[in-house]
Scaffold this active site. Structure first.
Site, PDB file in Angstrom:
ATOM      1  N   SER A 294      29.479  34.474 104.044  1.00  0.00           N
ATOM      2  CA  SER A 294      28.078  35.289 103.471  1.00  0.00           C
ATOM      3  C   SER A 294      27.725  35.639 102.396  1.00  0.00           C
ATOM      4  CB  SER A 294      27.657  36.167 104.568  1.00  0.00           C
ATOM      5  OG  SER A 294      26.370  36.755 104.401  1.00  0.00           O
TER       6      SER A 294
ATOM      7  N   TYR B 149      28.635  43.814 108.763  1.00  0.00           N
ATOM      8  CA  TYR B 149      28.514  42.845 109.010  1.00  0.00           C
ATOM      9  C   TYR B 149      29.024  42.051 107.468  1.00  0.00           C
ATOM     10  CZ  TYR B 149      26.507  38.504 108.563  1.00  0.00           C
ATOM     11  OH  TYR B 149      26.002  36.888 107.900  1.00  0.00           O
TER      12      TYR B 149
END
Length: 283
Positions: A175, A188
């Site tokens: 990401s 995350y």
């Protein structure tokens, strides 16, 4: 005020459902296939929807049979299965939790039993839970986020390795948050940074075996994870702050996974591609 790019909406459970999104994400490939994965077999985690679905349909168009690992979204999974079959390829649905090592072992065994081989592993399943303060992250959330987002990648890789031969490929979904962080997605972001490091380390570890390991680090992409994570106002503005002023679609990311999975990227390993709408990261 940030521009609205999608209708306000919210789903109150993770993982989200693609069938409940409006507009639906665009997962269909944009171009005809060219046999880039002809005769190959791929396992895709999170393969029922979002980026996983787009990868599944694109890989099928390029000639691969698919094992689609998903948590519990049966309707989304059946839609993806039908889309793979419409491309003339086979799909095996595998329902379970990638944070469970035994499930990961069984998923690979079932894949090899069904198709006789394994050539590509796409580690893609993920979860995220926003918290404004690091002190708001409970031990249970921390453990679950890491168990899904990085432990699952390791478990699937361990299970797949005995079946991967020279020229096989592992593609991990990281990401943009691995590079710039996200103030409300602390755990995350940490897992996505771990995925980048895991990709780099594993690429060196497997180089002598001729197995390539790369990653894709998407920016804001219109997937079920978004309405399942944020409130309606944030969902409506999702992606508007990118240079391209919109979120990306899953089929704009899957092409990166395909490139790294096929022989066109035969001289790439330990690398990360960045489909993120023009944001400069890692420079």
């Amino acid at each position: 005020m940030t521009d609205q790019v999608n209708p306000p909406q919210q789903q109150h459970r993770q993982p989200g459902r693609e069938t409940e999104m409006h507009p639906n994400p665009d997962y269909m490939p944009k171009f005809p296939g060219n046999g880039r994965l002809a005769g190959k077999v791929a396992v895709i985690t999170g393969g029922d929807s979002g980026i996983g679905r787009a990868c599944a349909v694109l890989f099928a168009r390029e000639g691969a049979d698919l094992a689609l690992v998903y948590l519990e979204e049966d309707e989304d999974a059946r839609i993806t299965e039908a889309a793979v079959r419409a491309e003339g390829q086979q799909a095996l649905l595998l329902r379970g939790d990638v944070s469970d090592q035994q499930f990961c072992d069984d998923a690979v065994k079932k894949t090899v039993a069904r198709f006789g081989r394994l050539d590509v592993l796409v580690n893609n399943a993920a979860e995220q839970h926003p918290r404004e303060e690091v002190t708001d992250i409970t031990p249970e959330q921390l453990q679950k986020t890491f168990a899904t987002n990085i432990f699952g990648y390791v478990y699937l890789t361990q299970a797949a390795l005995p079946h991967l031969k020279k020229s096989a490929a592992i593609v991990n979904t990281a990401s943009v948050t691995a590079y710039r962080g996200s103030p409300a997605l602390l755990d995350y972001s940490a897992t996505k940074g771990a995925i980048v490091s895991f990709t780099r380390a594993l690429s060196g570890n497997l180089a002598d075996r001729g197995i390539r390991v790369n990653a894709v680090a998407p920016g804001p992409i219109w997937t079920p994870l978004i309405p399942a994570t944020f409130d309606a106002d944030k969902v409506a503005a999702f992606g508007a702050d990118q240079p391209m002023k919109r979120p990306g679609q899953p089929n704009e990311v899957a092409t990166c996974h395909l490139f790294l999975a096929c022989d066109e990227s035969s001289y790439l390993s330990g690398q990360v591609l960045h489909p993120n709408g023009g944001e400069i990261v890692g420079g």
